[in-house]
Write a protein that holds these residues in place. Structure first.
Motif, PDB file in Angstrom:
ATOM      1  N   PRO A  36     -28.702  -2.388 -28.762  1.00 51.59           N
ATOM      2  CA  PRO A  36     -27.615  -3.344 -28.492  1.00 51.59           C
ATOM      3  C   PRO A  36     -26.416  -3.059 -29.394  1.00 51.59           C
ATOM      4  N   THR A  37     -25.255  -3.416 -28.897  1.00 45.77           N
ATOM      5  CA  THR A  37     -23.993  -3.036 -29.533  1.00 45.77           C
ATOM      6  C   THR A  37     -23.174  -4.264 -29.939  1.00 45.77           C
ATOM      7  N   ASP A  38     -21.959  -4.015 -30.408  1.00 48.26           N
ATOM      8  CA  ASP A  38     -21.051  -5.118 -30.726  1.00 48.26           C
ATOM      9  C   ASP A  38     -20.793  -5.995 -29.500  1.00 48.26           C
ATOM     10  N   TRP A  39     -20.833  -5.399 -28.316  1.00 49.70           N
ATOM     11  CA  TRP A  39     -20.648  -6.224 -27.118  1.00 49.70           C
ATOM     12  C   TRP A  39     -21.706  -7.318 -27.063  1.00 49.70           C
ATOM     13  N   HIS A  40     -22.969  -6.940 -27.313  1.00 46.78           N
ATOM     14  CA  HIS A  40     -24.055  -7.917 -27.249  1.00 46.78           C
ATOM     15  C   HIS A  40     -23.911  -8.964 -28.347  1.00 46.78           C
ATOM     16  N   LEU A  41     -23.461  -8.549 -29.526  1.00 40.61           N
ATOM     17  CA  LEU A  41     -23.240  -9.500 -30.615  1.00 40.61           C
ATOM     18  C   LEU A  41     -22.194 -10.538 -30.228  1.00 40.61           C
ATOM     19  N   VAL A  42     -21.070 -10.079 -29.699  1.00 38.36           N
ATOM     20  CA  VAL A  42     -19.983 -11.005 -29.363  1.00 38.36           C
ATOM     21  C   VAL A  42     -20.355 -11.846 -28.153  1.00 38.36           C
ATOM     22  N   HIS A  43     -20.951 -11.232 -27.149  1.00 43.32           N
ATOM     23  CA  HIS A  43     -21.357 -11.952 -25.939  1.00 43.32           C
ATOM     24  C   HIS A  43     -22.349 -13.068 -26.271  1.00 43.32           C
ATOM     25  N   LEU A  44     -23.451 -12.733 -26.913  1.00 45.00           N
ATOM     26  CA  LEU A  44     -24.476 -13.725 -27.215  1.00 45.00           C
ATOM     27  C   LEU A  44     -24.027 -14.668 -28.326  1.00 45.00           C
ATOM     28  N   GLY A  45     -23.286 -14.137 -29.296  1.00 43.44           N
ATOM     29  CA  GLY A  45     -22.797 -14.986 -30.372  1.00 43.44           C
ATOM     30  C   GLY A  45     -21.848 -16.058 -29.882  1.00 43.44           C
ATOM     31  N   ALA A  46     -21.007 -15.721 -28.917  1.00 41.89           N
ATOM     32  CA  ALA A  46     -20.080 -16.709 -28.369  1.00 41.89           C
ATOM     33  C   ALA A  46     -20.821 -17.826 -27.658  1.00 41.89           C
ATOM     34  N   LEU A  47     -21.925 -17.486 -27.005  1.00 41.51           N
ATOM     35  CA  LEU A  47     -22.694 -18.505 -26.289  1.00 41.51           C
ATOM     36  C   LEU A  47     -23.387 -19.441 -27.264  1.00 41.51           C
ATOM     37  N   ALA A  48     -23.850 -18.896 -28.390  1.00 38.20           N
ATOM     38  CA  ALA A  48     -24.432 -19.751 -29.424  1.00 38.20           C
ATOM     39  C   ALA A  48     -23.364 -20.646 -30.045  1.00 38.20           C
ATOM     40  N   ARG A  49     -22.212 -20.064 -30.339  1.00 41.55           N
ATOM     41  CA  ARG A  49     -21.092 -20.824 -30.905  1.00 41.55           C
ATOM     42  C   ARG A  49     -20.647 -21.934 -29.955  1.00 41.55           C
ATOM     43  N   GLY A  50     -20.809 -21.699 -28.652  1.00 41.50           N
ATOM     44  CA  GLY A  50     -20.367 -22.660 -27.648  1.00 41.50           C
ATOM     45  C   GLY A  50     -21.255 -23.864 -27.489  1.00 41.50           C
ATOM     46  N   GLY A  51     -22.359 -23.936 -28.246  1.00 41.74           N
ATOM     47  CA  GLY A  51     -23.150 -25.166 -28.263  1.00 41.74           C
ATOM     48  C   GLY A  51     -24.467 -25.136 -27.528  1.00 41.74           C
ATOM     49  N   ALA A  52     -24.850 -24.018 -26.925  1.00 41.64           N
ATOM     50  CA  ALA A  52     -26.140 -23.957 -26.241  1.00 41.64           C
ATOM     51  C   ALA A  52     -27.276 -24.193 -27.231  1.00 41.64           C
ATOM     52  N   GLY A  53     -28.380 -24.728 -26.734  1.00 49.37           N
ATOM     53  CA  GLY A  53     -29.522 -24.960 -27.600  1.00 49.37           C
ATOM     54  C   GLY A  53     -30.364 -23.721 -27.811  1.00 49.37           C
ATOM     55  N   LEU A  54     -30.508 -22.930 -26.767  1.00 50.25           N
ATOM     56  CA  LEU A  54     -31.312 -21.711 -26.784  1.00 50.25           C
ATOM     57  C   LEU A  54     -30.498 -20.615 -26.127  1.00 50.25           C
ATOM     58  N   VAL A  55     -30.438 -19.464 -26.774  1.00 51.04           N
ATOM     59  CA  VAL A  55     -29.735 -18.299 -26.226  1.00 51.04           C
ATOM     60  C   VAL A  55     -30.768 -17.193 -26.045  1.00 51.04           C
ATOM     61  N   ILE A  56     -31.043 -16.821 -24.783  1.00 50.57           N
ATOM     62  CA  ILE A  56     -32.037 -15.779 -24.511  1.00 50.57           C
ATOM     63  C   ILE A  56     -31.303 -14.489 -24.162  1.00 50.57           C
ATOM     64  N   ALA A  57     -31.571 -13.461 -24.959  1.00 50.57           N
ATOM     65  CA  ALA A  57     -30.978 -12.150 -24.694  1.00 50.57           C
ATOM     66  C   ALA A  57     -31.546 -11.566 -23.414  1.00 50.57           C
ATOM     67  N   GLU A  58     -30.790 -10.682 -22.832  1.00 50.61           N
ATOM     68  CA  GLU A  58     -31.061 -10.096 -21.528  1.00 50.61           C
ATOM     69  C   GLU A  58     -32.437  -9.419 -21.410  1.00 50.61           C
ATOM     70  N   ALA A  59     -32.819  -9.095 -20.183  1.00 48.02           N
ATOM     71  CA  ALA A  59     -34.049  -8.345 -19.927  1.00 48.02           C
ATOM     72  C   ALA A  59     -34.043  -7.080 -20.776  1.00 48.02           C
ATOM     73  N   THR A  60     -34.964  -7.022 -21.717  1.00 50.86           N
ATOM     74  CA  THR A  60     -34.992  -5.955 -22.713  1.00 50.86           C
ATOM     75  C   THR A  60     -36.288  -5.175 -22.547  1.00 50.86           C
ATOM     76  N   ALA A  61     -36.160  -3.894 -22.293  1.00 50.67           N
ATOM     77  CA  ALA A  61     -37.312  -3.085 -21.906  1.00 50.67           C
ATOM     78  C   ALA A  61     -38.261  -2.860 -23.072  1.00 50.67           C
ATOM     79  N   VAL A  62     -39.560  -2.947 -22.774  1.00 42.57           N
ATOM     80  CA  VAL A  62     -40.587  -2.734 -23.802  1.00 42.57           C
ATOM     81  C   VAL A  62     -40.936  -1.255 -23.944  1.00 42.57           C
ATOM     82  N   VAL A  63     -40.545  -0.443 -22.961  1.00 48.13           N
ATOM     83  CA  VAL A  63     -40.701   1.018 -23.006  1.00 48.13           C
ATOM     84  C   VAL A  63     -39.475   1.627 -22.341  1.00 48.13           C
ATOM     85  N   PRO A  64     -39.130   2.886 -22.659  1.00 51.24           N
ATOM     86  CA  PRO A  64     -37.909   3.469 -22.082  1.00 51.24           C
ATOM     87  C   PRO A  64     -37.892   3.448 -20.558  1.00 51.24           C
TER      88      PRO A  64
END
Length: 360
Positions: A36-64
């Motif tokens: 994950p990159t700065d895009w993911h930090l800003v994207h998910l961070g903004a949603l947390a800052r916006g007041g959501a109770g739970l922020v779930i990161a995107e479908a993240t692969a367990v193997v390549p």
């Protein structure tokens, strides 16, 4: 009944409200390394800052090979874990619970991302694609035919989910969600439209659910007794003779007994010929049916776009929480605005933004 801004506790984890961020793929690991990159930090961070109770990161692969596209995030390496830790820390710092969705795309892996390339379907191997796997050698329409997984490969998949859950905990996530929806690998095992196996993982419902339940048990053991474990289901394939709400409710009850705490109810994604009937809150009845039928906590998602609508879902007891997707992309501060419209005075406005807080 509780309202949208009343807290809820899953196991030992308090969540400040019931307005949550659904996992939303960003297809933004442009180096194709799953980090994950700065895009993911800003994207998910903004949603947390916006007041959501739970922020779930995107479908993240367990193997390549479990990535939907070469640009998807992963959590199989130390480098990925370290990058996620930075993001989880920021989410927690804003008062939200950080969650991550653990996923394997199965026959819908190795596809072109929906932006940046006009092509659709499977990415050729000479362009960074890879062979896909599935319960049976049945392709999603327009995609490459997958290889059917051998039974002796399935314990390795179970371990991959458990290992990813351990990495998630080390990275600072307070919750993990197992992705068994939207036509990806675990949904492919659940549905008779994609699972044509004749061994212990095919045929009757208890066989088709076997892999998911093994993963739920393994993830529960990996994260311990305190961390919440969610499962995302597609309640229906929207297709004849496919997966349906009754099967979903049955398997949700089994998954609860295996260690899952709440079920995130969506729908569709398994077959191209699905016939979805869209409308405001069109998936809420599925969440209500599964919550009541299986006696399990559920969240609802799908064309929930106004504060009053979201609050009504919770107050009427149709779901224990509401997840938003596209509405939060349009307005990352939707929770703060919703609280004002509903007459709720929140004490977790970011102090840097207090000058903009509406007054009663």
């Amino acid at each position: 009944m509780p309202g949208l801004f009343d807290p809820i506790t899953l196991r030992s984890t308090p969540i400040r409200n019931r307005l949550w961020v659904a996992p939303m793929c960003q297809y933004s690991c442009l180096d194709r390394d799953g980090v994950p990159t700065d895009w993911h930090l800003v994207h998910l961070g903004a949603l947390a800052r916006g007041g959501a109770g739970l922020v779930i990161a995107e479908a993240t692969a367990v193997v390549p090979e479990g990535r939907i596209s070469p640009e998807d995030t992963g959590i199989w390496s130390d480098e990925q874990e370290a990058a996620w830790a930075r993001i989880a820390e920021f989410i927690r710092g804003q008062g939200a619970v950080a969650g991550i969705q653990l996923a394997h795309a199965g026959r819908k892996a190795s596809t072109f991302s929906p932006w940046g390339d006009a092509r659709h379907g499977s990415v050729p191997s000479d362009e960074g694609g890879w062979p896909t796997v599935a319960p049976s050698a049945v392709a999603f329409e327009g995609y490459a035919v997958p290889r059917a997984l051998d039974a002796d490969e399935l314990p390795g998949l179970v371990r991959a989910f458990a290992d990813a859950a351990v990495r998630a905990v080390r990275a600072g996530f307070g919750l993990v969600e197992i992705h068994a929806a939207h036509g990806y690998l675990l949904h492919q095992f659940l549905s008779p439209l994609s699972n044509h196996r004749t061994d212990a993982y095919g045929g009757p419902l208890e066989n088709r659910a076997r892999l998911l339940l093994e993963i739920v048990r393994a993830v529960r053991a990996a994260v311990g007794e305190e961390l919440p474990v969610l499962v995302r289901f597609s309640a229906t394939d929207w297709a004849d003779d496919g997966w349906d709400p009754e099967q979903t409710a049955t398997v949700a009850a089994w998954a609860r007994d295996a260690g899952a705490d709440l079920f995130d109810i969506s729908s569709g994604g398994l077959v191209a010929h699905q016939a979805i009937r869209l409308g405001p809150g069109y998936q809420v009845p599925f969440a209500e049916h599964i919550g009541d039928g299986a006696e399990v906590p559920v969240s609802a998602v799908g064309l929930i776009t106004t504060p009053a609508q979201a609050d009504a879902v919770v107050r009427e007891g149709r779901a224990d929480a509401v997840m938003l997707g596209r509405e939060l992309l349009r307005d990352p501060h939707f929770p703060l605005r919703a609280a004002h419209e509903l007459g709720v005075d929140l004490d977790y406005w970011p102090p840097q933004y207090l000058r903009a807080k509406p007054r009663p």
